[in-house]
Design a protein around this motif. Structure first.
Motif, PDB file in Angstrom:
ATOM      1  N   GLN A   1       0.832  -1.203   0.000  1.00 51.32           N
ATOM      2  CA  GLN A   1       0.000   0.000   0.000  1.00 51.32           C
ATOM      3  C   GLN A   1       0.867   1.254   0.000  1.00 51.32           C
ATOM      4  OE1 GLN A   1      -2.127   0.569   3.584  1.00 51.32           O
ATOM      5  NE2 GLN A   1      -3.504   2.109   2.787  1.00 51.32           N
ATOM      6  N   PRO A   2       0.543   2.258  -0.843  1.00 49.41           N
ATOM      7  CA  PRO A   2       1.251   3.528  -0.763  1.00 49.41           C
ATOM      8  C   PRO A   2       0.937   4.239   0.547  1.00 49.41           C
ATOM      9  CG  PRO A   2      -0.623   3.705  -2.237  1.00 49.41           C
ATOM     10  CD  PRO A   2      -0.489   2.258  -1.880  1.00 49.41           C
ATOM     11  N   THR A   3       1.819   5.126   0.958  1.00 49.11           N
ATOM     12  CA  THR A   3       1.605   5.832   2.213  1.00 49.11           C
ATOM     13  C   THR A   3       0.479   6.839   2.076  1.00 49.11           C
ATOM     14  OG1 THR A   3       3.161   7.609   1.663  1.00 49.11           O
ATOM     15  CG2 THR A   3       4.068   5.622   2.699  1.00 49.11           C
ATOM     16  N   LEU A   4      -0.109   7.197   3.220  1.00 45.30           N
ATOM     17  CA  LEU A   4      -1.168   8.206   3.210  1.00 45.30           C
ATOM     18  C   LEU A   4      -0.632   9.548   2.711  1.00 45.30           C
ATOM     19  CD1 LEU A   4      -3.024   7.408   6.539  1.00 45.30           C
ATOM     20  CD2 LEU A   4      -3.813   6.956   4.213  1.00 45.30           C
ATOM     21  N   ARG A   5       0.629   9.839   3.008  1.00 44.73           N
ATOM     22  CA  ARG A   5       1.228  11.086   2.533  1.00 44.73           C
ATOM     23  C   ARG A   5       1.280  11.107   1.007  1.00 44.73           C
ATOM     24  NH1 ARG A   5       7.365  13.361   3.812  1.00 44.73           N
ATOM     25  NH2 ARG A   5       7.276  15.108   2.357  1.00 44.73           N
ATOM     26  N   THR A   6       1.665   9.959   0.410  1.00 43.47           N
ATOM     27  CA  THR A   6       1.709   9.862  -1.048  1.00 43.47           C
ATOM     28  C   THR A   6       0.336  10.105  -1.647  1.00 43.47           C
ATOM     29  OG1 THR A   6       3.565   8.330  -1.031  1.00 43.47           O
ATOM     30  CG2 THR A   6       2.158   8.304  -2.972  1.00 43.47           C
ATOM     31  N   ILE A   7      -0.673   9.467  -1.066  1.00 46.33           N
ATOM     32  CA  ILE A   7      -2.034   9.611  -1.586  1.00 46.33           C
ATOM     33  C   ILE A   7      -2.507  11.053  -1.455  1.00 46.33           C
ATOM     34  CG2 ILE A   7      -4.430   8.877  -1.268  1.00 46.33           C
ATOM     35  CD1 ILE A   7      -3.321   6.187  -0.276  1.00 46.33           C
ATOM     36  N   ALA A   8      -2.232  11.661  -0.321  1.00 40.67           N
ATOM     37  CA  ALA A   8      -2.671  13.041  -0.103  1.00 40.67           C
ATOM     38  C   ALA A   8      -1.963  14.008  -1.045  1.00 40.67           C
ATOM     39  CB  ALA A   8      -2.413  13.438   1.347  1.00 40.67           C
ATOM     40  N   ASP A   9      -0.666  13.790  -1.296  1.00 41.76           N
ATOM     41  CA  ASP A   9       0.090  14.684  -2.169  1.00 41.76           C
ATOM     42  C   ASP A   9      -0.346  14.562  -3.622  1.00 41.76           C
ATOM     43  OD1 ASP A   9       1.516  15.596  -0.027  1.00 41.76           O
ATOM     44  OD2 ASP A   9       3.323  14.411  -0.439  1.00 41.76           O
ATOM     45  N   LEU A  10      -0.608  13.334  -4.063  1.00 39.42           N
ATOM     46  CA  LEU A  10      -0.863  13.104  -5.485  1.00 39.42           C
ATOM     47  C   LEU A  10      -2.332  13.202  -5.861  1.00 39.42           C
ATOM     48  CD1 LEU A  10       1.078  12.395  -7.846  1.00 39.42           C
ATOM     49  CD2 LEU A  10       0.324  10.032  -7.602  1.00 39.42           C
ATOM     50  N   ARG A  11      -3.238  12.928  -4.922  1.00 40.69           N
ATOM     51  CA  ARG A  11      -4.682  12.886  -5.185  1.00 40.69           C
ATOM     52  C   ARG A  11      -4.979  11.996  -6.386  1.00 40.69           C
ATOM     53  NH1 ARG A  11      -7.714  14.313  -1.073  1.00 40.69           N
ATOM     54  NH2 ARG A  11      -9.403  14.498  -2.574  1.00 40.69           N
ATOM     55  N   PRO A  12      -4.595  10.707  -6.316  1.00 45.14           N
ATOM     56  CA  PRO A  12      -4.769   9.821  -7.473  1.00 45.14           C
ATOM     57  C   PRO A  12      -6.218   9.384  -7.654  1.00 45.14           C
ATOM     58  CG  PRO A  12      -3.979   8.570  -5.622  1.00 45.14           C
ATOM     59  CD  PRO A  12      -4.018  10.005  -5.168  1.00 45.14           C
ATOM     60  N   ALA A  13      -6.539   8.970  -8.864  1.00 43.85           N
ATOM     61  CA  ALA A  13      -7.847   8.373  -9.140  1.00 43.85           C
ATOM     62  C   ALA A  13      -7.841   6.890  -8.795  1.00 43.85           C
ATOM     63  CB  ALA A  13      -8.214   8.568 -10.610  1.00 43.85           C
ATOM     64  N   ILE A  14      -6.647   6.273  -8.817  1.00 40.75           N
ATOM     65  CA  ILE A  14      -6.510   4.842  -8.537  1.00 40.75           C
ATOM     66  C   ILE A  14      -5.355   4.643  -7.548  1.00 40.75           C
ATOM     67  CG2 ILE A  14      -5.932   2.576  -9.505  1.00 40.75           C
ATOM     68  CD1 ILE A  14      -7.194   3.482 -12.132  1.00 40.75           C
ATOM     69  N   VAL A  15      -5.607   3.833  -6.521  1.00 39.59           N
ATOM     70  CA  VAL A  15      -4.578   3.467  -5.545  1.00 39.59           C
ATOM     71  C   VAL A  15      -4.307   1.978  -5.691  1.00 39.59           C
ATOM     72  CG1 VAL A  15      -3.994   3.288  -3.101  1.00 39.59           C
ATOM     73  CG2 VAL A  15      -5.267   5.278  -3.938  1.00 39.59           C
ATOM     74  N   ARG A  16      -3.072   1.632  -6.008  1.00 40.61           N
ATOM     75  CA  ARG A  16      -2.707   0.229  -6.190  1.00 40.61           C
ATOM     76  C   ARG A  16      -2.271  -0.409  -4.879  1.00 40.61           C
ATOM     77  NH1 ARG A  16       0.911  -0.818 -11.585  1.00 40.61           N
ATOM     78  NH2 ARG A  16      -0.531   0.064 -13.123  1.00 40.61           N
ATOM     79  N   LEU A  17      -2.720  -1.638  -4.682  1.00 39.16           N
ATOM     80  CA  LEU A  17      -2.231  -2.470  -3.592  1.00 39.16           C
ATOM     81  C   LEU A  17      -1.350  -3.537  -4.213  1.00 39.16           C
ATOM     82  CD1 LEU A  17      -5.476  -2.933  -1.463  1.00 39.16           C
ATOM     83  CD2 LEU A  17      -3.728  -1.152  -1.290  1.00 39.16           C
ATOM     84  N   GLY A  18      -0.061  -3.551  -3.859  1.00 47.72           N
ATOM     85  CA  GLY A  18       0.900  -4.437  -4.485  1.00 47.72           C
ATOM     86  C   GLY A  18       0.838  -5.858  -3.976  1.00 47.72           C
ATOM     87  N   ARG A  19       1.772  -6.661  -4.481  1.00 48.02           N
ATOM     88  CA  ARG A  19       1.783  -8.087  -4.181  1.00 48.02           C
ATOM     89  C   ARG A  19       1.844  -8.367  -2.685  1.00 48.02           C
ATOM     90  NH1 ARG A  19      -0.466 -12.521  -5.377  1.00 48.02           N
ATOM     91  NH2 ARG A  19       0.593 -14.292  -4.439  1.00 48.02           N
ATOM     92  N   ALA A  20       2.620  -7.587  -1.963  1.00 50.88           N
ATOM     93  CA  ALA A  20       2.726  -7.802  -0.519  1.00 50.88           C
ATOM     94  C   ALA A  20       1.384  -7.624   0.167  1.00 50.88           C
ATOM     95  CB  ALA A  20       3.752  -6.840   0.081  1.00 50.88           C
TER      96      ALA A  20
END
Length: 330
Positions: A116-135
């Motif tokens: 999972q990307p960090t909350l800071r990354t999500i807040a900074d980028l405001r993406p339309a899609i958040v990827r959850l990786g293999r882990a």
């Protein structure tokens, strides 16, 4: 080189068991500039109501030649640009990301390996899609802690008006678990192989979802429940036009027909709000679930429906959606 310059992997719309989009990747030995040019040229035959994802590495994101190739078409509507880890991007990369967004592209983020990307990354980028990786995906079929974590992440993403995409899904058991958790998007080996041009969703994925996707969700979308709304594309005159329209809601559109703001009449005053968007082919139950997981106080605000290119289609009021589901139970 005699083969195609890139391959495409299908992105699965889990609820509808169809391709929601396709991710492009350069063939071995092909420059990122040449691959992205070929991908954008292929948009002319992109299947209806699907998107095209470009996943450049950080070197490409900071390359002026890559940026020129991406923005050369002038309109990136229907394109998603993936940013792996924005915190590692230099200022030049952020500038290029801003340019592609202004050209009409949507953004996604998340590392396909770490999780999972960090909350800071999500807040900074405001993406339309958040990827959850293999882990993040590994073990969702057997680990209740991971299942709860995925469900919680989905709720947080909904509050930020973003979709969750489960990446690198390798087994049908993982896919079934993700479907039960109402994860909307998935990609990986079990979803479909990298081919050219537009690959189909695998039979294995179809078979895995047959027992987990409810029949009424598969054959029905919110498209049938849309209501019209007053729209305007003039930011400066939006409030004046809204007041004259006779409606209690006005949708402000950009020059590509995408919603950028809502003007809402409450207690005799017009206020500006950020639109909460969903795809027009979202299943009713999934749409109501997203509406209910918004920030407190916004649960009953209208949903703004868009097509895969982000263009406005109509509005959907949660009370009407709830009434429809209550009277159309399977």
């Amino acid at each position: 080189m005699t083969g195609p310059p890139l391959g495409l992997r299908p992105v699965l719309d889990v609820a509808r068991r169809t391709a929601a989009g396709f991710e492009a990747s350069a063939a071995p030995g092909v420059r990122a500039v040449d691959a992205v040019t070929a991908a954008l040229d292929a948009r002319a035959t992109l299947p209806p109501n699907t998107f095209l994802t470009l996943a450049p590495d950080h070197a490409a994101l900071t390359d002026r030649a890559w940026l020129a190739a991406v923005t050369e078409p002038g309109d990136l509507t229907g394109v998603v640009v993936h940013v792996d880890d924005p915190q590692r991007l230099p200022a030049t990369g952020f500038d290029h990301v801003r340019v592609v967004r202004e050209a009409g592209a949507l953004l996604s983020t998340g590392d396909r390996d770490r999780g999972q990307p960090t909350l800071r990354t999500i807040a900074d980028l405001r993406p339309a899609i958040v990827r959850l990786g293999r882990a993040w995906v590994r073990g969702t079929d057997v680990d209740p802690h991971k299942r709860r974590a995925v469900a919680t992440t989905g709720e947080l993403a909904s509050q930020l008006d973003a979709w969750i995409l489960a990446d690198d899904v390798r087994t049908t058991d993982e896919l079934k678990a993700l479907a039960e958790l109402e994860v909307p998007l998935a990609q990986g080996p079990v979803i479909g192989a990298v081919t050219w041009p537009w690959p189909a969703v695998s039979r294995a994925a179809h078979g895995a979802l047959a027992s987990t996707t409810r029949e009424h969700d598969r054959v029905e979308s919110v498209r049938e429940l849309l209501q019209r709304a007053f729209t305007t594309s003039d930011d400066r005159r939006a409030a004046t036009e809204a007041a004259r329209s006779g409606y209690d809601l006005t949708v402000v559109l950009d020059d590509r027909g995408r919603p950028v703001a809502l003007l809402v009449l409450r207690d005799g005053r017009w206020g500006t709000e950020r639109p909460f968007t969903i795809n027009v082919d979202t299943a009713p139950a999934a749409a109501l679930d997203r509406a209910r997981h918004r920030v407190p106080g916004q649960e009953n605000a209208p949903l703004v429906c868009t097509d895969a290119a982000g263009r406005f289609c109509g509005i959907l009021r949660p009370d009407r959606l709830a009434a429809h589901l209550a009277t159309n139970r399977p």
